[in-house]
Design a protein around this motif. Structure first.
Motif, PDB file in Angstrom:
ATOM      1  N   ALA A   1       0.833  -1.208   0.000  1.00 21.88           N
ATOM      2  CA  ALA A   1       0.000   0.000   0.000  1.00 21.88           C
ATOM      3  C   ALA A   1       0.863   1.250   0.000  1.00 21.88           C
ATOM      4  CB  ALA A   1      -0.939  -0.004   1.208  1.00 21.88           C
ATOM      5  N   ASN A   2       2.100   1.119   0.465  1.00 24.22           N
ATOM      6  CA  ASN A   2       3.032   2.244   0.518  1.00 24.22           C
ATOM      7  C   ASN A   2       3.327   2.803  -0.866  1.00 24.22           C
ATOM      8  OD1 ASN A   2       4.520   3.992   2.082  1.00 24.22           O
ATOM      9  ND2 ASN A   2       6.344   2.733   2.117  1.00 24.22           N
ATOM     10  N   TYR A   3       3.099   2.004  -1.913  1.00 22.87           N
ATOM     11  CA  TYR A   3       3.437   2.428  -3.273  1.00 22.87           C
ATOM     12  C   TYR A   3       2.231   2.956  -4.042  1.00 22.87           C
ATOM     13  CZ  TYR A   3       7.679  -0.072  -2.125  1.00 22.87           C
ATOM     14  OH  TYR A   3       8.841  -0.489  -1.502  1.00 22.87           O
ATOM     15  N   LEU A   4       1.124   3.168  -3.341  1.00 20.93           N
ATOM     16  CA  LEU A   4      -0.092   3.644  -3.988  1.00 20.93           C
ATOM     17  C   LEU A   4      -0.358   5.125  -3.759  1.00 20.93           C
ATOM     18  CD1 LEU A   4      -2.456   0.655  -3.096  1.00 20.93           C
ATOM     19  CD2 LEU A   4      -1.296   1.068  -5.266  1.00 20.93           C
ATOM     20  N   VAL A   5       0.284   5.704  -2.759  1.00 21.50           N
ATOM     21  CA  VAL A   5      -0.003   7.092  -2.378  1.00 21.50           C
ATOM     22  C   VAL A   5       0.344   8.041  -3.526  1.00 21.50           C
ATOM     23  CG1 VAL A   5       0.562   8.946  -0.764  1.00 21.50           C
ATOM     24  CG2 VAL A   5       0.360   6.586   0.054  1.00 21.50           C
ATOM     25  N   LYS A   6      -0.613   8.929  -3.848  1.00 18.99           N
ATOM     26  CA  LYS A   6      -0.447   9.986  -4.846  1.00 18.99           C
ATOM     27  C   LYS A   6      -0.252   9.471  -6.273  1.00 18.99           C
ATOM     28  CE  LYS A   6      -0.580  13.222  -1.654  1.00 18.99           C
ATOM     29  NZ  LYS A   6      -1.829  14.019  -1.471  1.00 18.99           N
ATOM     30  N   ARG A   7      -0.592   8.213  -6.531  1.00 17.64           N
ATOM     31  CA  ARG A   7      -0.467   7.712  -7.898  1.00 17.64           C
ATOM     32  C   ARG A   7      -1.539   8.349  -8.785  1.00 17.64           C
ATOM     33  NH1 ARG A   7       3.212   3.654  -8.410  1.00 17.64           N
ATOM     34  NH2 ARG A   7       2.696   3.665 -10.632  1.00 17.64           N
ATOM     35  N   LYS A   8      -1.175   8.592 -10.046  1.00 17.21           N
ATOM     36  CA  LYS A   8      -2.120   9.173 -11.002  1.00 17.21           C
ATOM     37  C   LYS A   8      -2.646   8.126 -11.974  1.00 17.21           C
ATOM     38  CE  LYS A   8      -1.335  13.253  -9.306  1.00 17.21           C
ATOM     39  NZ  LYS A   8      -2.337  13.894  -8.417  1.00 17.21           N
ATOM     40  N   ASP A   9      -1.918   6.991 -12.108  1.00 18.75           N
ATOM     41  CA  ASP A   9      -2.337   5.958 -13.048  1.00 18.75           C
ATOM     42  C   ASP A   9      -3.233   4.929 -12.365  1.00 18.75           C
ATOM     43  OD1 ASP A   9      -0.386   4.993 -11.395  1.00 18.75           O
ATOM     44  OD2 ASP A   9       0.835   4.061 -12.967  1.00 18.75           O
ATOM     45  N   ARG A  10      -3.666   3.941 -13.114  1.00 14.98           N
ATOM     46  CA  ARG A  10      -4.478   2.848 -12.557  1.00 14.98           C
ATOM     47  C   ARG A  10      -3.609   1.609 -12.480  1.00 14.98           C
ATOM     48  NH1 ARG A  10      -9.280   0.500 -11.402  1.00 14.98           N
ATOM     49  NH2 ARG A  10      -9.765  -1.517 -12.341  1.00 14.98           N
ATOM     50  N   VAL A  11      -3.526   1.022 -11.298  1.00 20.08           N
ATOM     51  CA  VAL A  11      -2.655  -0.131 -11.101  1.00 20.08           C
ATOM     52  C   VAL A  11      -3.406  -1.248 -10.395  1.00 20.08           C
ATOM     53  CG1 VAL A  11      -0.534   1.239 -11.009  1.00 20.08           C
ATOM     54  CG2 VAL A  11      -1.793   0.768  -8.887  1.00 20.08           C
ATOM     55  N   ALA A  12      -2.882  -2.454 -10.567  1.00 16.56           N
ATOM     56  CA  ALA A  12      -3.309  -3.587  -9.752  1.00 16.56           C
ATOM     57  C   ALA A  12      -2.258  -3.774  -8.670  1.00 16.56           C
ATOM     58  CB  ALA A  12      -3.429  -4.847 -10.596  1.00 16.56           C
TER      59      ALA A  12
ATOM     60  N   CYS B   1      -3.315  -7.085   5.901  1.00 18.11           N
ATOM     61  CA  CYS B   1      -2.931  -5.769   6.428  1.00 18.11           C
ATOM     62  C   CYS B   1      -2.792  -4.750   5.305  1.00 18.11           C
ATOM     63  CB  CYS B   1      -1.654  -5.868   7.256  1.00 18.11           C
ATOM     64  SG  CYS B   1      -0.291  -6.738   6.459  1.00 18.11           S
ATOM     65  N   ASP B   2      -2.269  -5.177   4.138  1.00 18.09           N
ATOM     66  CA  ASP B   2      -2.162  -4.256   3.005  1.00 18.09           C
ATOM     67  C   ASP B   2      -3.544  -3.728   2.629  1.00 18.09           C
ATOM     68  OD1 ASP B   2       0.080  -6.002   3.128  1.00 18.09           O
ATOM     69  OD2 ASP B   2       0.619  -5.542   1.071  1.00 18.09           O
ATOM     70  N   SER B   3      -4.526  -4.633   2.589  1.00 14.00           N
ATOM     71  CA  SER B   3      -5.873  -4.231   2.179  1.00 14.00           C
ATOM     72  C   SER B   3      -6.477  -3.236   3.165  1.00 14.00           C
ATOM     73  CB  SER B   3      -6.778  -5.460   2.041  1.00 14.00           C
ATOM     74  OG  SER B   3      -7.105  -6.019   3.302  1.00 14.00           O
ATOM     75  N   ARG B   4      -6.184  -3.396   4.443  1.00  9.55           N
ATOM     76  CA  ARG B   4      -6.695  -2.447   5.442  1.00  9.55           C
ATOM     77  C   ARG B   4      -6.066  -1.071   5.244  1.00  9.55           C
ATOM     78  NH1 ARG B   4      -5.723  -5.130  11.090  1.00  9.55           N
ATOM     79  NH2 ARG B   4      -6.769  -3.232  11.808  1.00  9.55           N
ATOM     80  N   ASN B   5      -4.785  -1.034   4.892  1.00  8.85           N
ATOM     81  CA  ASN B   5      -4.148   0.252   4.617  1.00  8.85           C
ATOM     82  C   ASN B   5      -4.715   0.884   3.353  1.00  8.85           C
ATOM     83  OD1 ASN B   5      -1.469  -1.074   6.216  1.00  8.85           O
ATOM     84  ND2 ASN B   5      -1.927   1.075   6.587  1.00  8.85           N
TER      85      ASN B   5
ATOM     86  N   VAL C   1      -7.402   1.547  -8.326  1.00 14.12           N
ATOM     87  CA  VAL C   1      -6.632   0.380  -7.883  1.00 14.12           C
ATOM     88  C   VAL C   1      -7.473  -0.895  -8.017  1.00 14.12           C
ATOM     89  CG1 VAL C   1      -7.281   0.780  -5.462  1.00 14.12           C
ATOM     90  CG2 VAL C   1      -5.278  -0.610  -5.983  1.00 14.12           C
ATOM     91  N   HIS C   2      -6.883  -1.890  -8.635  1.00 15.79           N
ATOM     92  CA  HIS C   2      -7.489  -3.220  -8.764  1.00 15.79           C
ATOM     93  C   HIS C   2      -6.772  -4.115  -7.767  1.00 15.79           C
ATOM     94  CE1 HIS C   2      -9.693  -6.315 -11.149  1.00 15.79           C
ATOM     95  NE2 HIS C   2      -8.737  -7.102 -10.678  1.00 15.79           N
ATOM     96  N   ILE C   3      -7.501  -4.588  -6.765  1.00 13.99           N
ATOM     97  CA  ILE C   3      -6.876  -5.282  -5.638  1.00 13.99           C
ATOM     98  C   ILE C   3      -6.925  -6.787  -5.857  1.00 13.99           C
ATOM     99  CG2 ILE C   3      -6.894  -5.593  -3.136  1.00 13.99           C
ATOM    100  CD1 ILE C   3      -8.529  -2.929  -3.021  1.00 13.99           C
ATOM    101  N   LEU C   4      -5.733  -7.391  -5.917  1.00 14.69           N
ATOM    102  CA  LEU C   4      -5.599  -8.845  -6.020  1.00 14.69           C
ATOM    103  C   LEU C   4      -5.370  -9.385  -4.615  1.00 14.69           C
ATOM    104  CD1 LEU C   4      -3.243  -8.951  -9.148  1.00 14.69           C
ATOM    105  CD2 LEU C   4      -5.731  -9.244  -9.115  1.00 14.69           C
ATOM    106  N   GLY C   5      -6.431  -9.869  -3.986  1.00 13.55           N
ATOM    107  CA  GLY C   5      -6.360 -10.278  -2.583  1.00 13.55           C
ATOM    108  C   GLY C   5      -5.690 -11.625  -2.395  1.00 13.55           C
ATOM    109  N   ILE C   6      -4.804 -11.701  -1.397  1.00 12.81           N
ATOM    110  CA  ILE C   6      -4.096 -12.934  -1.065  1.00 12.81           C
ATOM    111  C   ILE C   6      -4.365 -13.311   0.392  1.00 12.81           C
ATOM    112  CG2 ILE C   6      -1.854 -14.055  -0.833  1.00 12.81           C
ATOM    113  CD1 ILE C   6      -2.421 -13.563  -3.671  1.00 12.81           C
TER     114      ILE C   6
ATOM    115  N   ASN D   1       9.480   5.837   6.819  1.00 12.30           N
ATOM    116  CA  ASN D   1       9.466   5.671   5.367  1.00 12.30           C
ATOM    117  C   ASN D   1       8.770   4.387   4.934  1.00 12.30           C
ATOM    118  OD1 ASN D   1      10.934   8.024   5.344  1.00 12.30           O
ATOM    119  ND2 ASN D   1      12.893   7.043   4.944  1.00 12.30           N
ATOM    120  N   ALA D   2       8.809   3.353   5.784  1.00 11.62           N
ATOM    121  CA  ALA D   2       8.177   2.074   5.438  1.00 11.62           C
ATOM    122  C   ALA D   2       6.682   2.077   5.709  1.00 11.62           C
ATOM    123  CB  ALA D   2       8.837   0.941   6.225  1.00 11.62           C
TER     124      ALA D   2
END
Length: 316
Positions: A61-72, A78-82, A97-102, A214-215
């Motif tokens: 989830a740390n790599y999703l902040v302020k993104r302008k594109d659409r990503v999976a 815990c990632d999904s909660r963030n 965001v397209h979430i691939l749940g594990i 940072n993490a």
């Protein structure tokens, strides 16, 4: 784990080929044992880089902040909660965001494995069900995976994604008999002098590298208070007062927002158990408001709202 890898690659291949996303954020094999690293895949013919194992502990989830594109994004519980929290805090839109749940069985703490090996260098680490096969020069060990989990994973009660567009596996049983706050109550039972001494010793090794900040997916301020120069809130040295100020204010900034993903402790080079601070506040928010961070998209977190009947016992 192999079944997860196949499903992650198939989903990534399909989403990229159909141009439903601009990229897929997941994990690839690291260059050293027990270190899977985040990767952004933009082309369908690169999806064979994607892996899943017990060393995918970084919170993507740390790599999703302020993104302008659409990503999976590949997301464990815990990632999904963030992701839920970051959407609530308007860091990106749900349709970006397209979430691939594990479903997650927990991540292995590589430091525990190193501690067991007592100086022997692991050259290869593989998994077979719930066992770790660790080998190196002159040794070959089979370890029970459950005994080497990260501490936050050992007591996790939300192993399945709370939100996803595709669930790439059967949900795993949730742990319902875990005492999440045994260490917190132990500190709460101390008298003020003992508690002060405990936290002084806990934070003494800190080198102010800010790896914990940072993490953390929820530490996304454009300028952190420790980096402000007008005014300068915190000194730049290793003065104990400044170190305490950083850790305490960061913990309070995460009150009602921390999912206990363990990213802070995983990143700390000094192995400081900084989760003791955030878990205390997690416990208080749960006790006062019956709230756990990031479980539902609807509504607002308790410290983001005001009601006349809010508990005020903390005001003395």
């Amino acid at each position: 784990m192999d079944a997860y890898i196949e499903k992650i690659r198939e989903a990534a291949q399909r989403l990229l080929a159909e141009k439903k996303v601009d990229g897929v954020i997941g994990f690839r094999q690291g260059t050293i044992p027990m270190m899977s690293e985040p990767v952004l895949i933009r082309h369908a013919h690169h999806v064979n880089q994607l892996v899943w194992n017990s060393f995918c502990g970084v919170n993507l989830a740390n790599y999703l902040v302020k993104r302008k594109d659409r990503v999976a994004v590949v997301a464990k519980g815990c990632d999904s909660r963030n992701i839920v929290l970051l959407i609530q805090e308007n860091q990106f839109r749900r349709d970006q965001v397209h979430i691939l749940g594990i479903p997650c069985h927990g991540m292995v703490d590589r430091r525990k494995v190193w501690g067991f090996l007592q100086g022997r260098e692991p050259l290869q680490v593989t998994e077979n069900g719930f066992q770790l096969h660790v080998s190196g020069k002159g040794f070959d060990e089979v370890l029970p995976r459950q005994e080497f989990l990260q501490e936050n994973c050992r007591i996790c009660t939300h192993r399945n994604p709370v939100i996803c567009d595709e669930l790439l596996g059967e949900p795993v049983p949730e742990q319902s008999d875990m005492d999440r706050y045994e260490d917190v109550r132990r500190v709460e039972a101390m008298n003020p002098e003992e508690r002060w001494r405990h936290f002084e010793e806990l934070l003494a090794p800190c080198i102010r590298c800010y790896a914990c900040r940072n993490a953390c997916p929820m530490c996304y301020c454009p300028t952190c208070f420790v980096d402000e120069s007008r005014p300068q809130w915190v000194g730049k040295t290793l003065d104990p007062t400044d170190t305490r100020t950083f850790h305490l204010l960061r913990a309070f900034h995460l009150a009602g927002r921390c999912t206990d993903c363990g990213a802070c402790e995983r990143a700390c080079p000094m192995e400081i158990p900084v989760r003791q601070l955030t878990k205390k506040l997690e416990k208080d928010v749960k006790t006062l408001y019956g709230y756990e961070a990031g479980l539902v998209m609807e509504g607002r977190p308790p410290l983001d709202t005001y009601r006349p009947d809010d508990p005020q016992d903390f005001i003395k």
